[in-house]
Structures are given as C-alpha cells and as structure tokens.
Scaffold this active site. Structure first.
Site, PDB file in Angstrom:
ATOM      1  N   CYS A 127      -6.665 -18.935  14.952  1.00  0.00           N
ATOM      2  CA  CYS A 127      -7.284 -17.658  14.253  1.00  0.00           C
ATOM      3  C   CYS A 127      -8.247 -17.660  13.013  1.00  0.00           C
ATOM      4  O   CYS A 127      -8.277 -16.618  12.531  1.00  0.00           O
ATOM      5  CB  CYS A 127      -5.857 -16.891  13.518  1.00  0.00           C
ATOM      6  N   ARG A 271     -37.055 -13.169   8.142  1.00  0.00           N
ATOM      7  CA  ARG A 271     -37.955 -13.233   9.544  1.00  0.00           C
ATOM      8  C   ARG A 271     -39.004 -12.247   9.355  1.00  0.00           C
ATOM      9  O   ARG A 271     -38.633 -11.309   8.457  1.00  0.00           O
ATOM     10  CB  ARG A 271     -37.045 -12.879  10.711  1.00  0.00           C
TER      11      ARG A 271
END
Length: 297
Positions: A127, A271
């Site tokens: 989990c 970017r």
C-alpha cells in the site's frame, strides 16, 4: 558511432505498424523486464543465514549496483563497509533464475532488525508509504544532513541538463521505453547515468554505483530524473546526500513536503527551457525575479 548494448537489456518483437490504412510488418526493439530477487547473507561467521529480502521488476544490467543502492536507500546498510560482496546466486533451481537472483553478503557484525524489515517491505509493496510517519522515519534512521552552504547551480545549466541526459540514454534511444536517472556536477558535467524500466530502479542503480565507488555522500552533485518526482525518489536522493534534485515531470505533494523538510532544492517540469522551483531555490544563481524576462514557470 553506434552504441552496443548488453544483449540482456533488450529483446526483439515482430509488430504490425499501422500508418493510416497501410499496415507493414517490422521488427521492434523492446526494453527487457525481468524479476530480480535480492537475498541477504547475514549473521556471524560460521553461522551465516540467507533470506529473500525483495523481488523487483527491472531491466537486466547493473544488478549489483541496483542491489547496493536498494540496500542503502532502504536503510539496511549505511556505507560500502557494511558489504563484503554481492554475487549472483549459483544455487538456483531453474535456468531462468540464473543472473536473476543476487545475494548481498553483509559484514558479520551488522545488526538487522528482521521484524522491522518484514513489516517495512510488506507495507511498501502492498500500500505504499504514508506521509509524516515515513518522513520522520527517514530522518531518524538514514538521512544525512544536506549541506546548507551550497552547492550553487546556474539556471543556464538547469536548462542544459535534459538534453545532456537524453543524449546519453543509449537504451532509450533503441526502445523508447525506459526511465533514466543521472548525476551531474554543478557545472553540468554528466558523471553517471543509469536506465531501467522502473524509475526507482534507475535511481538505485545510480546510487549503488556511487556507493560502490565510495563517492557518498553526494553533497556536490545534482540529480535529474526522467519522469515525475515521487516521495520515494526524494527519499532515496536524500539518503545519498544529494542536495539538488530536478525532474522532467511533476512532483507529488509528498515529494515537495519531504524535500522541504530535508533541505533539498526540488525542481519540476525541467524541459523546453522552463522549470518550476518547489523549495529551497536559494541554491539557484542568476535567476531573474518573478515577472522578469526569464520568469520561471
């Protein structure tokens, strides 16, 4: 110049390529994905015990680095000195397990909290980790103090990092299906890069290579990851002592919280000559004020 890749890092598949109404048959290169079982050898000399610690899906190659980085970032070892060696297990039952099972031999005096390890890896695999408890645990057990006097990174260098990383991704160039993690100097020199189908594995390989080369702590290094920045990646970088982490993708809320608490500079969406600063931007130099001609967005 052609780059030759280890034959175990990729496979070929016959595919149908469709362009409009035209269908052609072609050969495609796929990034290999195979399970790696990590075992531990531990205990006093003459009474050594072996147990499986984890199984991870990875791209074959740099398996010993992956193992070393995983053990460090999971808090099982703290330095190269805790390892006597890493080897492929020779006593596997099936041929397909050869070079897919490694054993890390720990020094005889190293103490292991086996119940804690069992609980931790069960939680991580089923989990995931949870918030403040996990951050506090990293601080308490394995996270070194990050430097508060630098290093400093020129924003012009930030813009150059993605292209330099991409140019060195030989396997991505062949397959288009891999994550990468890369270490740079503050001047932007590419020092180390690893690729893997799993972004956590790619970073563990980088950190493991640095660990085995005895570079740690990485206080004068910059990390760039090709995907998003998750809490686990920030945590691994912090354990290795990396003060500046940049990601081509987005960070999660918990990643930002962790980086803030650790004192790590965290950049996202690095970017196309743009990036976001999420915390500890004081390590960036020559950055225009918000609203200026080079506004960070």
């Amino acid at each position: 110049m052609k780059t030759y890749l280890p034959s175990t890092s990729y496979e070929y598949a016959t595919v149908q390529k469709v362009a409009g109404t035209t269908i052609t048959e072609a050969s495609d290169v796929l990034a290999a994905e195979e399970p790696l079982e990590i075992r531990l050898g531990y205990g006093p000399a003459g009474q050594r015990q072996h147990r499986t610690l984890s199984i991870t899906m990875r791209t074959p190659g740099h398996d010993f680095e992956l193992t070393a980085g995983f053990l460090l970032t999971e808090g099982i070892i703290r330095s190269r000195a805790d390892l006597t060696g890493i080897l492929y297990c020779p006593d596997v039952a099936k041929d397909e397990e050869r070079e897919n099972v490694v054993r890390a031999e720990l020094v005889p005096g190293l103490s292991l909290d086996l119940p804690r390890l069992e609980r931790h890896f069960y939680t991580s695999s089923s989990c995931g980790v949870c918030g403040k408890t996990s951050i506090d645990a990293v601080h308490a057990t394995s996270c070194p103090v990050l430097p508060t006097d630098g290093p400093y990174l020129d924003v012009a260098v930030v813009h150059e990092l993605p292209a330099r990383q991409r140019a060195a991704q030989a396997l991505f160039e062949q397959t288009g299906g891999l994550h990468a993690a890369a270490l740079f100097s503050p001047a932007g020199e590419l020092l180390l890069l690893r690729e893997d189908v799993g972004r956590h594995n790619a970073l563990d390989k980088v950190i493991g290579a640095a660990l085995l080369a005895e570079w740690l702590p990485l206080h004068q290094h910059v990390l760039l990851v090709s995907g998003r920045a998750s809490f686990e990646l920030v945590q691994k970088a912090a354990v290795a002592g990396i003060p500046i982490m940049a990601a081509v993708g987005a960070p999660s809320s918990l990643a930002v919280q962790a980086a803030t608490n650790f004192g790590m500079t965290l950049l996202g969406f690095v970017r196309q000559q743009r990036y976001n600063v999420y915390c500890h931007g004081w390590r960036l130099v020559n950055q225009q004020p918000a609203g200026g001609p080079d506004k960070v967005a």
